[in-house]
Design a protein around this motif. Structure first.
Motif, PDB file in Angstrom:
ATOM      1  N   LEU A 116      -9.087  -0.191  -3.275  1.00 47.12           N
ATOM      2  CA  LEU A 116      -8.921   1.250  -3.071  1.00 47.12           C
ATOM      3  C   LEU A 116      -8.990   2.043  -4.375  1.00 47.12           C
ATOM      4  O   LEU A 116      -9.613   3.092  -4.435  1.00 47.12           O
ATOM      5  CB  LEU A 116      -7.589   1.552  -2.385  1.00 47.12           C
ATOM      6  N   GLY A 117      -8.301   1.571  -5.396  1.00 48.84           N
ATOM      7  CA  GLY A 117      -8.266   2.296  -6.653  1.00 48.84           C
ATOM      8  C   GLY A 117      -9.620   2.331  -7.331  1.00 48.84           C
ATOM      9  O   GLY A 117     -10.338   1.344  -7.343  1.00 48.84           O
ATOM     10  N   ARG A 118      -9.955   3.480  -7.876  1.00 49.45           N
ATOM     11  CA  ARG A 118     -11.229   3.626  -8.586  1.00 49.45           C
ATOM     12  C   ARG A 118     -11.069   3.411 -10.078  1.00 49.45           C
ATOM     13  O   ARG A 118     -12.035   3.152 -10.771  1.00 49.45           O
ATOM     14  CB  ARG A 118     -11.805   4.994  -8.308  1.00 49.45           C
ATOM     15  N   THR A 119      -9.829   3.590 -10.551  1.00 46.07           N
ATOM     16  CA  THR A 119      -9.528   3.331 -11.960  1.00 46.07           C
ATOM     17  C   THR A 119      -8.295   2.440 -12.024  1.00 46.07           C
ATOM     18  O   THR A 119      -7.550   2.315 -11.051  1.00 46.07           O
ATOM     19  CB  THR A 119      -9.258   4.634 -12.738  1.00 46.07           C
ATOM     20  N   ALA A 120      -8.067   1.864 -13.184  1.00 37.80           N
ATOM     21  CA  ALA A 120      -6.961   0.920 -13.341  1.00 37.80           C
ATOM     22  C   ALA A 120      -5.608   1.549 -13.040  1.00 37.80           C
ATOM     23  O   ALA A 120      -4.702   0.880 -12.587  1.00 37.80           O
ATOM     24  CB  ALA A 120      -6.962   0.342 -14.749  1.00 37.80           C
ATOM     25  N   GLY A 121      -5.431   2.835 -13.246  1.00 40.31           N
ATOM     26  CA  GLY A 121      -4.130   3.466 -13.051  1.00 40.31           C
ATOM     27  C   GLY A 121      -3.840   3.949 -11.647  1.00 40.31           C
ATOM     28  O   GLY A 121      -2.721   4.377 -11.363  1.00 40.31           O
ATOM     29  N   GLU A 122      -4.818   3.894 -10.763  1.00 36.24           N
ATOM     30  CA  GLU A 122      -4.580   4.385  -9.412  1.00 36.24           C
ATOM     31  C   GLU A 122      -3.706   3.425  -8.602  1.00 36.24           C
ATOM     32  O   GLU A 122      -3.790   2.213  -8.767  1.00 36.24           O
ATOM     33  CB  GLU A 122      -5.902   4.616  -8.684  1.00 36.24           C
ATOM     34  N   ILE A 123      -2.903   4.002  -7.724  1.00 32.93           N
ATOM     35  CA  ILE A 123      -1.982   3.238  -6.890  1.00 32.93           C
ATOM     36  C   ILE A 123      -2.538   3.205  -5.470  1.00 32.93           C
ATOM     37  O   ILE A 123      -2.761   4.267  -4.873  1.00 32.93           O
ATOM     38  CB  ILE A 123      -0.583   3.889  -6.887  1.00 32.93           C
ATOM     39  N   PRO A 124      -2.776   2.018  -4.902  1.00 36.59           N
ATOM     40  CA  PRO A 124      -3.290   1.959  -3.526  1.00 36.59           C
ATOM     41  C   PRO A 124      -2.176   2.171  -2.498  1.00 36.59           C
ATOM     42  O   PRO A 124      -1.035   1.775  -2.710  1.00 36.59           O
ATOM     43  CB  PRO A 124      -3.850   0.542  -3.429  1.00 36.59           C
ATOM     44  N   LYS A 125      -2.539   2.820  -1.393  1.00 37.58           N
ATOM     45  CA  LYS A 125      -1.573   3.081  -0.314  1.00 37.58           C
ATOM     46  C   LYS A 125      -2.306   2.989   1.019  1.00 37.58           C
ATOM     47  O   LYS A 125      -3.404   3.528   1.167  1.00 37.58           O
ATOM     48  CB  LYS A 125      -0.986   4.491  -0.489  1.00 37.58           C
ATOM     49  N   ALA A 126      -1.699   2.305   1.982  1.00 40.12           N
ATOM     50  CA  ALA A 126      -2.275   2.212   3.317  1.00 40.12           C
ATOM     51  C   ALA A 126      -1.259   2.673   4.353  1.00 40.12           C
ATOM     52  O   ALA A 126      -0.091   2.280   4.301  1.00 40.12           O
ATOM     53  CB  ALA A 126      -2.702   0.780   3.624  1.00 40.12           C
ATOM     54  N   ALA A 127      -1.709   3.508   5.270  1.00 38.78           N
ATOM     55  CA  ALA A 127      -0.909   3.920   6.420  1.00 38.78           C
ATOM     56  C   ALA A 127      -1.599   3.337   7.641  1.00 38.78           C
ATOM     57  O   ALA A 127      -2.725   3.716   7.971  1.00 38.78           O
ATOM     58  CB  ALA A 127      -0.833   5.436   6.509  1.00 38.78           C
ATOM     59  N   VAL A 128      -0.950   2.380   8.290  1.00 40.24           N
ATOM     60  CA  VAL A 128      -1.545   1.665   9.415  1.00 40.24           C
ATOM     61  C   VAL A 128      -0.563   1.628  10.588  1.00 40.24           C
ATOM     62  O   VAL A 128       0.611   1.949  10.426  1.00 40.24           O
ATOM     63  CB  VAL A 128      -1.958   0.235   9.006  1.00 40.24           C
ATOM     64  N   MET A 129      -1.056   1.211  11.742  1.00 34.09           N
ATOM     65  CA  MET A 129      -0.241   1.177  12.962  1.00 34.09           C
ATOM     66  C   MET A 129      -0.140  -0.246  13.509  1.00 34.09           C
ATOM     67  O   MET A 129      -0.973  -0.659  14.330  1.00 34.09           O
ATOM     68  CB  MET A 129      -0.850   2.082  14.023  1.00 34.09           C
ATOM     69  N   PRO A 130       0.854  -1.000  13.063  1.00 33.26           N
ATOM     70  CA  PRO A 130       1.011  -2.355  13.603  1.00 33.26           C
ATOM     71  C   PRO A 130       1.440  -2.308  15.070  1.00 33.26           C
ATOM     72  O   PRO A 130       2.210  -1.445  15.476  1.00 33.26           O
ATOM     73  CB  PRO A 130       2.099  -2.961  12.728  1.00 33.26           C
ATOM     74  N   SER A 131       0.906  -3.252  15.852  1.00 36.37           N
ATOM     75  CA  SER A 131       1.285  -3.313  17.264  1.00 36.37           C
ATOM     76  C   SER A 131       1.709  -4.719  17.686  1.00 36.37           C
ATOM     77  O   SER A 131       1.965  -4.953  18.862  1.00 36.37           O
ATOM     78  CB  SER A 131       0.121  -2.825  18.142  1.00 36.37           C
ATOM     79  N   SER A 132       1.778  -5.632  16.707  1.00 33.30           N
ATOM     80  CA  SER A 132       2.167  -7.000  17.039  1.00 33.30           C
ATOM     81  C   SER A 132       2.762  -7.677  15.807  1.00 33.30           C
ATOM     82  O   SER A 132       2.641  -7.177  14.688  1.00 33.30           O
ATOM     83  CB  SER A 132       0.944  -7.803  17.497  1.00 33.30           C
ATOM     84  N   THR A 133       3.367  -8.818  16.023  1.00 34.27           N
ATOM     85  CA  THR A 133       3.894  -9.616  14.920  1.00 34.27           C
ATOM     86  C   THR A 133       2.765 -10.049  13.995  1.00 34.27           C
ATOM     87  O   THR A 133       2.917 -10.056  12.778  1.00 34.27           O
ATOM     88  CB  THR A 133       4.648 -10.845  15.466  1.00 34.27           C
ATOM     89  N   ARG A 134       1.626 -10.358  14.565  1.00 26.13           N
ATOM     90  CA  ARG A 134       0.458 -10.744  13.762  1.00 26.13           C
ATOM     91  C   ARG A 134       0.077  -9.619  12.799  1.00 26.13           C
ATOM     92  O   ARG A 134      -0.255  -9.864  11.647  1.00 26.13           O
ATOM     93  CB  ARG A 134      -0.720 -11.111  14.655  1.00 26.13           C
ATOM     94  N   ASP A 135       0.117  -8.377  13.279  1.00 23.03           N
ATOM     95  CA  ASP A 135      -0.168  -7.233  12.409  1.00 23.03           C
ATOM     96  C   ASP A 135       0.823  -7.162  11.256  1.00 23.03           C
ATOM     97  O   ASP A 135       0.450  -6.893  10.112  1.00 23.03           O
ATOM     98  CB  ASP A 135      -0.134  -5.921  13.195  1.00 23.03           C
ATOM     99  N   LEU A 136       2.091  -7.405  11.543  1.00 23.53           N
ATOM    100  CA  LEU A 136       3.113  -7.362  10.496  1.00 23.53           C
ATOM    101  C   LEU A 136       2.866  -8.456   9.453  1.00 23.53           C
ATOM    102  O   LEU A 136       3.008  -8.219   8.249  1.00 23.53           O
ATOM    103  CB  LEU A 136       4.508  -7.517  11.097  1.00 23.53           C
ATOM    104  N   VAL A 137       2.485  -9.628   9.901  1.00 27.84           N
ATOM    105  CA  VAL A 137       2.168 -10.718   8.972  1.00 27.84           C
ATOM    106  C   VAL A 137       0.976 -10.334   8.101  1.00 27.84           C
ATOM    107  O   VAL A 137       0.969 -10.557   6.893  1.00 27.84           O
ATOM    108  CB  VAL A 137       1.895 -12.033   9.744  1.00 27.84           C
ATOM    109  N   ASN A 138      -0.012  -9.697   8.701  1.00 28.29           N
ATOM    110  CA  ASN A 138      -1.184  -9.236   7.963  1.00 28.29           C
ATOM    111  C   ASN A 138      -0.802  -8.209   6.888  1.00 28.29           C
ATOM    112  O   ASN A 138      -1.373  -8.207   5.793  1.00 28.29           O
ATOM    113  CB  ASN A 138      -2.221  -8.641   8.926  1.00 28.29           C
ATOM    114  N   ILE A 139       0.157  -7.360   7.181  1.00 27.23           N
ATOM    115  CA  ILE A 139       0.599  -6.335   6.223  1.00 27.23           C
ATOM    116  C   ILE A 139       1.265  -6.986   5.013  1.00 27.23           C
ATOM    117  O   ILE A 139       1.007  -6.576   3.878  1.00 27.23           O
ATOM    118  CB  ILE A 139       1.549  -5.335   6.904  1.00 27.23           C
ATOM    119  N   VAL A 140       2.110  -7.969   5.226  1.00 23.56           N
ATOM    120  CA  VAL A 140       2.875  -8.545   4.107  1.00 23.56           C
ATOM    121  C   VAL A 140       2.166  -9.703   3.407  1.00 23.56           C
ATOM    122  O   VAL A 140       2.638 -10.183   2.391  1.00 23.56           O
ATOM    123  CB  VAL A 140       4.294  -8.982   4.534  1.00 23.56           C
ATOM    124  N   SER A 141       1.037 -10.160   3.937  1.00 22.63           N
ATOM    125  CA  SER A 141       0.353 -11.276   3.282  1.00 22.63           C
ATOM    126  C   SER A 141      -0.743 -10.802   2.351  1.00 22.63           C
ATOM    127  O   SER A 141      -1.114  -9.701   2.286  1.00 22.63           O
ATOM    128  CB  SER A 141      -0.226 -12.220   4.323  1.00 22.63           C
TER     129      SER A 141
END
Length: 163
Positions: free
Chosen positions: A138-163
């Protein structure tokens, strides 16, 4: 051994600057930073956003989110661009820009003013299978901070977020 603690960010979605600062002050003992959602401001308040950093007891993140990304901004993109450019040089610690936005003058002004860019991605239909890889790119330069806003609907989604 030095330990780090997580930072708590309060999202402030108020109609005006006075109420935004009041909300930050009321919650000061629990927060480290506040995200100002300027897309919730009344139109007549947008011109005064430069006052916010000097009034706040905590560092501020400036966000002007488009409707397509879950915000309330539905005006012209050129007007949003100008507001973001103005905000970049007024003392905000962070400025949130969506991943598909390329405002090189805003990014340059952030660099000059030491405002860090948060590069955000939004998916309100689920969690992309490649979320981890996406965040790394996501970041275009070394100092940028990536951020994602997503909608988990299952335990699998939660695992995907933290892995």
């Amino acid at each position: 051994m030095k330990t780090s603690r997580s930072k708590i960010c309060l999202t402030v979605a108020e109609p005006n600057i006075g109420k935004a600062i009041e909300t930050i002050v009321e919650n000061r003992k629990w927060i480290d930073i506040a995200e100002i959602r300027a897309d919730f401001f009344r139109e007549d308040e947008i011109g005064d956003i430069g006052k916010l950093p000097s009034l706040s007891p905590v560092p501020l993140m400036f966000t002007l989110r488009r409707e397509q990304d879950g915000g309330k901004w539905n005006d012209e993109e050129a007007a949003r661009h100008q507001i973001l450019l103005n905000a970049a040089g007024t003392g905000f610690s962070y400025l949130d820009l969506e991943s598909d936005v390329e405002f090189s003058d805003v990014e340059s002004e952030c660099g000059r003013s030491k405002t860090r860019i948060i590069r955000s991605f939004h998916d309100f239909n689920g969690v992309p299978a490649n979320l981890s890889r996406l965040l790394k790119t996501l970041g275009r330069t070394a100092g940028e901070i990536p951020k994602a806003a997503v909608m988990p609907s299952s335990t699998r989604d939660l695992v995907n977020i933290v892995s």
